[in-house]
Scaffold this motif. Sequence first.
Motif, PDB file in Angstrom:
ATOM      1  N   ALA A 218      10.850  17.002 -59.850  1.00  0.00           N
ATOM      2  CA  ALA A 218      11.206  17.404 -58.487  1.00  0.00           C
ATOM      3  C   ALA A 218      12.098  16.376 -57.803  1.00  0.00           C
ATOM      4  O   ALA A 218      12.814  16.699 -56.861  1.00  0.00           O
TER       5      ALA A 218
ATOM      6  N   VAL B 287      21.098  15.916 -59.607  1.00  0.00           N
ATOM      7  CA  VAL B 287      20.111  16.447 -58.648  1.00  0.00           C
ATOM      8  C   VAL B 287      20.674  17.727 -58.069  1.00  0.00           C
ATOM      9  O   VAL B 287      21.784  17.737 -57.520  1.00  0.00           O
TER      10      VAL B 287
ATOM     11  N   VAL C 175      18.672  12.583 -50.408  1.00  0.00           N
ATOM     12  CA  VAL C 175      18.826  12.372 -51.862  1.00  0.00           C
ATOM     13  C   VAL C 175      19.774  11.196 -52.134  1.00  0.00           C
ATOM     14  O   VAL C 175      19.514  10.370 -53.018  1.00  0.00           O
TER      15      VAL C 175
ATOM     16  N   HIS D  36      37.522  21.466 -47.459  1.00  0.00           N
ATOM     17  CA  HIS D  36      38.448  21.355 -48.602  1.00  0.00           C
ATOM     18  C   HIS D  36      39.896  21.263 -48.118  1.00  0.00           C
ATOM     19  O   HIS D  36      40.676  20.454 -48.598  1.00  0.00           O
TER      20      HIS D  36
ATOM     21  N   GLY E  57      25.148  23.311 -59.109  1.00  0.00           N
ATOM     22  CA  GLY E  57      24.504  22.335 -59.989  1.00  0.00           C
ATOM     23  C   GLY E  57      24.710  22.719 -61.449  1.00  0.00           C
ATOM     24  O   GLY E  57      24.953  21.860 -62.308  1.00  0.00           O
TER      25      GLY E  57
END
Length: 367
Positions: A66, A18, A92, A186, A24
């Motif tokens: 979508a 996703v 999500v 990080h 991505g």
Amino acid sequence: VNGFRRIPHSDPVRVLLVGAGGMGRTWLDLLRRHPDTELVGIADLDVAAARRAAAAAGLPTGSAAASLTELAAATRPEAVVNVTAPAAHHPVTLEALGLGLPVLGEKPLAATLPEAVELVAAADRAGLLFMVSQNRRYEEGLWHLKDLAHRLGGPGILTHEFFKAPRFGGFRDAMAHPLLLDMAIHNFDAARFLLDADPVAVYCEEFNPEWSWYAGDAATTAIFEMTGGVRFVYTGSWCSPGLETSWNSSWRVSARHGSARWDGESAVATAEFTGESAAESAGEGGRPNRAPHQHRHPHPSPPATGIAGSLSDFVRALRTGEPPATAARDNLLSLAMVHAAMLSSAGGTRVRFGELLGDLYPEGELT
Ligand SMILES: NC(=O)c1ccc[n+]([C@@H]2O[C@H](COP(=O)([O-])OP(=O)(O)OC[C@H]3O[C@@H](n4cnc5c(N)ncnc54)[C@H](O)[C@@H]3O)[C@@H](O)[C@H]2O)c1
């Protein structure tokens, strides 16, 4: 992680991706070529972007949509990799868990701490693995530095410098805390890994140098007290041209028997041992080694570098049931370092993690 459902076979894991944005597409390349995964579909609110990515990956029509829910029935996924924008991490990941799918999510765990706590609780309730990818943990040099720090008698002081001057021109230029929210997660996570310690308290100052081209504070200094009394001193800037550090920062550890350094770039960290027991552990014939040198002991190595390291750890965890190093529950503490630093800077006060996390998790379940 209170136990999670395993994947009981050794075939490639069927993965839905996703998020078809910049990061991505980096994940897409990895998921396509990795022997342990099979990419079965791509979802993005921007359906055209999802379709382009699916076509570039050679996936059949019908593998882009979508949302996850639209793809789940036809593609029979076993796991989700969530590389959406931070604000979408919460909806999500909940959607994936609702479909019964374990999740490997990009950093940050969620956009806010309360959302992060909700996601960790939802994964526990569902009995599913939720892991955060902290790709900068999977660097050979960081593992080497960690090994040296512990051979030197255990670190007492860790200092960190991150100085870069990128002209992003996108959302980072406009956000309120570009360095702390986008990058420092990080480094804070790497510090916990390196020290094998968790945050106790922080004092932080964020500010924007006069010449900065960012709207929000692009520079930060924070002093963390870590468990065991260790101090982690973080300094960073997004607007510092000249003598720039590497993307993995520059690190120095001070310990009872000497000091070690890593430039963040090479696979090798260097150390100077000064005490007797350090000389023994250095294996230099019993004589203290006072010159910086490349440590010859074999040291633990990451399973792979960068996001490939995260993916290996995720698949290993799904197959064995052994929690990964950056399970979301554990990662809450790295994310809490970011939010506690922002709170400290806004209020001009030292923030204690016990109180911050106690407010979020009244049962004290977290610590
Ligand atoms: N680990 C790293 O080194 C690294 C580097 C860059 C970005 N990232 C992280 O990766 C994530 C994505 O960053 P990016 O640079 O690719 O951003 P991006 O803006 O390029 O892409 C984000 C994508 O998410 C999609 N999206 C947003 N909401 C959605 C939703 N509800 N459902 C489906 N899709 C949705 C957008 O349409 C967009 O295509 C962020 O969490 C970022 O912090 C990590």
